[in-house]
Design an enzyme around this catalytic site. Structure first.
Site, PDB file in Angstrom:
ATOM      1  N   ILE A 137       0.839  -1.196   0.000  1.00  0.00           N
ATOM      2  CA  ILE A 137       0.000   0.000   0.000  1.00  0.00           C
ATOM      3  C   ILE A 137       0.874   1.245   0.000  1.00  0.00           C
ATOM      4  O   ILE A 137       1.780   1.372   0.829  1.00  0.00           O
ATOM      5  CB  ILE A 137      -0.908   0.025   1.244  1.00  0.00           C
ATOM      6  CG1 ILE A 137      -1.701  -1.284   1.365  1.00  0.00           C
ATOM      7  CG2 ILE A 137      -1.857   1.222   1.203  1.00  0.00           C
ATOM      8  CD1 ILE A 137      -2.378  -1.461   2.720  1.00  0.00           C
ATOM      9  N   CYS A 138       0.609   2.162  -0.906  1.00  0.00           N
ATOM     10  CA  CYS A 138       1.323   3.423  -0.948  1.00  0.00           C
ATOM     11  C   CYS A 138       0.547   4.434  -0.098  1.00  0.00           C
ATOM     12  O   CYS A 138      -0.419   5.045  -0.553  1.00  0.00           O
ATOM     13  CB  CYS A 138       1.437   3.910  -2.392  1.00  0.00           C
ATOM     14  SG  CYS A 138       2.446   5.399  -2.574  1.00  0.00           S
ATOM     15  N   LEU A 139       0.969   4.601   1.144  1.00  0.00           N
ATOM     16  CA  LEU A 139       0.260   5.446   2.104  1.00  0.00           C
ATOM     17  C   LEU A 139       1.306   6.085   3.014  1.00  0.00           C
ATOM     18  O   LEU A 139       2.065   5.385   3.693  1.00  0.00           O
ATOM     19  CB  LEU A 139      -0.718   4.596   2.921  1.00  0.00           C
ATOM     20  CG  LEU A 139      -1.668   5.318   3.865  1.00  0.00           C
ATOM     21  CD1 LEU A 139      -2.635   6.209   3.097  1.00  0.00           C
ATOM     22  CD2 LEU A 139      -2.443   4.312   4.702  1.00  0.00           C
TER      23      LEU A 139
END
Length: 204
Positions: free
Chosen positions: A143-145
């Site tokens: 996840i790109c967070l």
């Protein structure tokens, strides 16, 4: 904070979540050509402190575990079996919010905590058979967070992360994978925290 391109980045507040949280990239890129671990400063500590650090981590996790059991975020449920053998690895069952592209879909989030938690962010990925199709979720579950890396703070929690992910999915306007999904999945480290993420856009 600067992006890898050299241009300054502006902090962005996460809409609908506690003011202290930061939203992840609404579109993301990865510096695939730059090897090495993610940009985190490691704090040193003597051997004599290791016991107290571990005790502090366990106390914090016990508190958060109880909070997640008694007052879970909407659509989130702790998988009780996942914490029977170890408190440092949790699975949270998630259902897509009504009125969104993911309504009724079921997902699972895997949380892994190091002995440095909460000073070190947890490792969080989607796991299981159904990985949501989203511009910031890779097909391997990464996840790109930003709050999972650069914008993490000890004031945040598992519930904060869950709320951020709910918001990320709920605001999505189109189901699609990140443009570099195939290359990333082939070349990335199993630990997404070792990826050098570039957060530069706040639109979906």
């Amino acid at each position: 904070m600067r992006s890898l391109s050299g241009w300054p980045e502006r902090p962005r507040d996460l809409d609908g979540v506690l003011g202290e949280e930061r939203k992840g990239c609404r579109r993301c890129r990865r510096a695939a050509s730059l090897p090495g671990p993610c940009r985190r400063r490691r704090r040193g500590g003597g051997v004599g402190r290791s016991g107290s650090i571990m005790a502090s981590m366990q106390k914090r996790l016990q508190k958060e575990l109880l909070a997640l059991q008694n007052d879970p975020p909407p659509g989130m449920t702790l998988n009780e079996k996942s914490v029977q053998n170890s408190i440092t690895q949790w699975i949270v069952d998630m259902e897509g919010a009504s009125g969104t592209l993911y309504e009724g879909e079921k997902f699972q989030l895997l949380f892994k905590f190091s002995s440095r938690y909460p000073f070190d962010s947890p490792q969080v990925i989607f796991t299981g058979e159904n990985i949501p199709i989203h511009p910031h979720v890779y097909s391997n579950g990464h996840i790109c967070l930003s709050i999972l890396t650069e914008d993490w703070s000890p004031a945040l929690s598992v519930q904060s992360v869950c709320l951020s992910i709910i918001s990320m999915l709920s605001s999505c306007k189109e189901k699609r994978r990140p443009p570099d999904n195939s290359f990333y999945v082939r070349t990335c480290n199993k630990n997404p925290k070792k990826t050098k993420w570039w957060y530069h856009d706040d639109t979906c």
